[in-house]
Design an enzyme around this catalytic site. Sequence first.
Site, PDB file in Angstrom:
ATOM      1  N   TYR C 138       3.302  25.731 -11.442  1.00 12.43           N
ATOM      2  CA  TYR C 138       4.023  25.274 -10.257  1.00 12.43           C
ATOM      3  C   TYR C 138       4.654  26.496  -9.588  1.00 12.43           C
ATOM      4  O   TYR C 138       5.586  27.081 -10.104  1.00 12.43           O
ATOM      5  CB  TYR C 138       5.064  24.237 -10.676  1.00 12.43           C
ATOM      6  CG  TYR C 138       5.933  23.695  -9.568  1.00 12.43           C
ATOM      7  CD1 TYR C 138       5.707  23.979  -8.230  1.00 12.43           C
ATOM      8  CD2 TYR C 138       6.996  22.852  -9.865  1.00 12.43           C
ATOM      9  CE1 TYR C 138       6.503  23.460  -7.224  1.00 12.43           C
ATOM     10  CE2 TYR C 138       7.814  22.323  -8.871  1.00 12.43           C
ATOM     11  CZ  TYR C 138       7.566  22.641  -7.555  1.00 12.43           C
ATOM     12  OH  TYR C 138       8.371  22.130  -6.561  1.00 12.43           O
ATOM     13  N   LYS C 166      -0.006  23.946  -8.596  1.00  9.36           N
ATOM     14  CA  LYS C 166       0.646  23.315  -7.476  1.00  9.36           C
ATOM     15  C   LYS C 166       1.374  24.412  -6.736  1.00  9.36           C
ATOM     16  O   LYS C 166       2.229  25.081  -7.313  1.00  9.36           O
ATOM     17  CB  LYS C 166       1.650  22.263  -7.958  1.00  9.36           C
ATOM     18  CG  LYS C 166       2.353  21.612  -6.783  1.00  9.36           C
ATOM     19  CD  LYS C 166       3.745  21.171  -7.053  1.00  9.36           C
ATOM     20  CE  LYS C 166       4.437  20.966  -5.699  1.00  9.36           C
ATOM     21  NZ  LYS C 166       5.721  20.264  -5.838  1.00  9.36           N
TER      22      LYS C 166
END
Lengths: 344, 344, 344, 344
Positions: C138, C166
């Site tokens: 992330y 992400k």
Amino acid sequence: MADSQRLSGIFTPNVVPLDAQGEINEAETRRYVDWLIERGVHGLYPNGSTGEFPRFTAEERRRIIEIIADQTAGRVPILAGAAEANTRETIKACEHYHELGVRAVAIVSPFYYKLSPAGVYAYFKEIADNSPVDVTLYNIPMFASPIDVPTVQRLAEECPRVVAIKDSSGDLPHMMRMIAKVRPLRPNFSFLTGWDAALMPMLLLGCDGGTNATSGVVPEITRKLYDLTLAHDLDKACKLQYRLLTLFDAMLLSSEFPEGFRSALRLRGIQTGVGRQPQSPTQQVQLHELSNQLQCLLAEEGFTQEPIGGCPVGESLKGGGVDSAAVDRIVDSVVGELRRRGMS
Amino acid sequence: MADSQRLSGIFTPNVVPLDAQGEINEAETRRYVDWLIERGVHGLYPNGSTGEFPRFTAEERRRIIEIIADQTAGRVPILAGAAEANTRETIKACEHYHELGVRAVAIVSPFYYKLSPAGVYAYFKEIADNSPVDVTLYNIPMFASPIDVPTVQRLAEECPRVVAIKDSSGDLPHMMRMIAKVRPLRPNFSFLTGWDAALMPMLLLGCDGGTNATSGVVPEITRKLYDLTLAHDLDKACKLQYRLLTLFDAMLLSSEFPEGFRSALRLRGIQTGVGRQPQSPTQQVQLHELSNQLQCLLAEEGFTQEPIGGCPVGESLKGGGVDSAAVDRIVDSVVGELRRRGMS
Amino acid sequence: MADSQRLSGIFTPNVVPLDAQGEINEAETRRYVDWLIERGVHGLYPNGSTGEFPRFTAEERRRIIEIIADQTAGRVPILAGAAEANTRETIKACEHYHELGVRAVAIVSPFYYKLSPAGVYAYFKEIADNSPVDVTLYNIPMFASPIDVPTVQRLAEECPRVVAIKDSSGDLPHMMRMIAKVRPLRPNFSFLTGWDAALMPMLLLGCDGGTNATSGVVPEITRKLYDLTLAHDLDKACKLQYRLLTLFDAMLLSSEFPEGFRSALRLRGIQTGVGRQPQSPTQQVQLHELSNQLQCLLAEEGFTQEPIGGCPVGESLKGGGVDSAAVDRIVDSVVGELRRRGMS
Amino acid sequence: MADSQRLSGIFTPNVVPLDAQGEINEAETRRYVDWLIERGVHGLYPNGSTGEFPRFTAEERRRIIEIIADQTAGRVPILAGAAEANTRETIKACEHYHELGVRAVAIVSPFYYKLSPAGVYAYFKEIADNSPVDVTLYNIPMFASPIDVPTVQRLAEECPRVVAIKDSSGDLPHMMRMIAKVRPLRPNFSFLTGWDAALMPMLLLGCDGGTNATSGVVPEITRKLYDLTLAHDLDKACKLQYRLLTLFDAMLLSSEFPEGFRSALRLRGIQTGVGRQPQSPTQQVQLHELSNQLQCLLAEEGFTQEPIGGCPVGESLKGGGVDSAAVDRIVDSVVGELRRRGMS
């Protein structure tokens, strides 16, 4: 070097007075030079950021140095801003200013494009190898490619013509790192701070002087702070540094630089004229309000009368002066922004 | 406005060929103009950042426009970079370029000093109110004061002379915010992106074209990407955008801008000469290595021969090309730096 | 990998409803899970930034995943935020969430301290080598240490457990650089964008989906944009992307994140409760005003009634919506700030 | 307030010794507390950034304070880092630490999310209104939401419980602006600097002391610098400040913070164990090299033996110490990065 002595003391980065047509006001510029020298500044620094060198044409920049060199007539040394469009043009300017008798030139690091340390080095090396006059590096990371410590060290080692750095980063440990690296190699290399807000501690930790915009407006205070600090009169120096900070913040942070300095200077009787950067109607109103605040600050220091409406009671330099919480917030966010851009 | 049609298509921000003395090489500049027009660019954009306008004198900048306008002879529209030291000088340049028949001027936001939105507005307002030729705003926050969305909107509302913005921020949502605000008010206002890495999506989301440095080196590719995107041939456009990104990164990130573009252009047969910003010995070695890498990339596209030593097997534009992990890291950190400075 | 299929589609980073005592509102959380799944989101992403994972205790973070896994009951895949105080605690969380049947965990890069690429690599390597469940990196450089392209590539090469990233940087060329490097090595590696403002172009250039905060408030729109884009229905997708941008900006930029999303969600009938970050009186007034603006935006989309006072005529999503020039300026400066911090 | 006296002197932000399993090494922590107090630090500051509070669990953070309060047994005051996941958890920690007899707590500004000044104010206001123990604000803009001057002023005015600020921005004028605003209102409000590189000038301009990571490694030097500065023994203080800067830079800039401090402390005989943030193989090699350099620096100060291979001749603290040009460059770029992030 022509001169083996370190550059030292307070060099004023002077504003350029303009006339009603927006042209250089030669008479007022000459009067301003005398006014500054009479009030004790150690040198002059035309074509600096406060002098708005990028807003003049190449011809005008030359004329500014010519006027100031002529009017100064050797009374104080001149540090002449000489950055032009490229190294060839800059070297030509160095040659011309050398003939005019300036003590040294000051060359800002390349701007617009942001160069790597290698590029900054190559730029100054070429200029230093070809300049007939001593060169001061000018580091102002807020506006131009930063000059890092290894680059300063390398230029100091390789280029006898490079004799000083003017650093406007306001970063005290950064200045100390440069001094620690360069002074053992070049004892006569000079370190000048362009950040008035930290003048006293910069001097205490080894700087040789400053190129301070406040000295163009309140030369009496900047010069006194310099003297008190060198005399290690710490309590008085500390109080004066706080007062200078208040003035500096008011002039620096409430308008487009250097409009605040221009406004304050008008209050001291120098006809600065209107700056070349247009101001929006809102900005003009803000400048008017700022001028009133500056007048109160300068009145407290005894340099001018209070404005007609008077000044707020208890609004003093010691207690915080002109700032409301709202203004504080603006000041603070601007300072934050400056810091993000590498200054302060 | 003289012309009610939106500026659109690919405008090439051309490099200026220099001769052995570092002077403008007029003959090669003329040959380059023809070369570009023959390869399909929709317009020319002299005195842009790729054209290194700050490294030329005011006189040279005028001469560059004169040469290019004369050589173009109306075949394609010209967007002439016209930013000078202050608004008065800039307006004079606008007048001169108007007489030369340029389609519009492009004015970069004030640089060196970082102006507030109010200052940026006042600057462009004064120019737009006095220019005889259409004005394109040039937003490049990496190098100059940012032009924010409300300022673009206000200028679009108040100044019929302001007909376009060239935005090199590379920020897609920022471009969309501008389009959402301005297009309902000024349907003919044009949005041009200066960020080759996102040309396809910028066009898909409403941009009218680009001022793309890659189009000065591989005009065939940039133009083809433009055509494929407008034809909604998405799969081919997507693949070409990835290839353009590889070329763009290689030219942009491995050397001082715009040296990579200059090197690549030499490989295409244009005698660009040596740039005006000096390069350190280390930088010269790096540029030589970069040139080899660029030659492999251009050879893969069929634009040149492989270098004598050949190119690494499997090093292709599709699979990642010339980059080792070390180069990747550099690229990445540079990109990070760009982003911090407000670009990308 | 347990699952050889790429993660794809819209994963909702859900807000956590709180009760009057500020505790997790389990019943409303369960109702919200059903509400989202019924409206077509492809997966859930609890303990993301929108889910305010740093404002919950370690025990609460576990309970949030337990509730959502139980309520989801396999209907859609879950991406579980699993970052804890250090790698050992994080690995324990991975183990627990694996037992609960989540599809993968998402681990934000280390924050507070800003780590170098080497430190970021070492952190994820240790977790990936010990996690029993697939790991999604992330990257959110606005809040946490950036994960650069070479680090993503190296982790993709060395760690089969790392199956996706992400990325909330909003930087399209950055995403393309990652895809260009990783996809040839790991065809099933998934790229998800967390930047709703660029969802359509991200998908067009190769992303597999998004973890988009708007999908927690207007899942119908985010999902439809995803479908239209995959179907290459470009004109409709483009218009919807502009409308989503307006909603996204209004929720993101006018209050402390994620209070705007919380306010909008309340308008859709989910009892979100009051957030844990205290709001000053001024902020509370601003949130109330924002809520009215959001209600107008949602009413235009048909999701709610107009507020009692009605909405300004002509204030539409197409024409610019709720923004006055003053709001625009704020939005713009916030966006500038985000960009400076490495986002957008 | 329980105590009407200003917080003053050097508070050590102590590293937490870990055992072979990575758990808190209670015995060594107790020994370290004694070691520090014997060497003259004025107070302890557990759970600071140097103490890596975010890498411990909430339970561990409590245990650290318990051990240190017990071992200190009132010999010196304790400033206990008390920031938890949200205000409720933080207030609980304040209550617990109050019962343990700490002099005050220190609360870092909210991190991960970057809050506006209004959000920062609301956060501290809620804590200050509910804490039974004095509160020190902790401003570290490099890592957490900045606390601006107006917010400090407002909290000082409204919250008697807020008695101090620890500022790690390293920005001297910023510290002066806070002092100018707050001291007239709250003469007993204390200003502590967390930036060892500027300790001497910070003290000269009005700071009451520091929370300095160097004091955990070379308490003799940090304490002596404090004493010399307060005695206005400027020449000796200046020299010592330069030596402290060299040590500070070596520990801060050549590795992930606070690994350099951990390594140096090991050289002084404290068994710090291996930190919780994993180090890549490359980083481990670099840490080993750094340790040798630190050993030379500490040997010069008489705190340890030279490493087996000896130290480079002439590599002294006065002349620049351990740095080659390459290391300098790294240091410089890290410093630049820190500055960009708002520190220094």
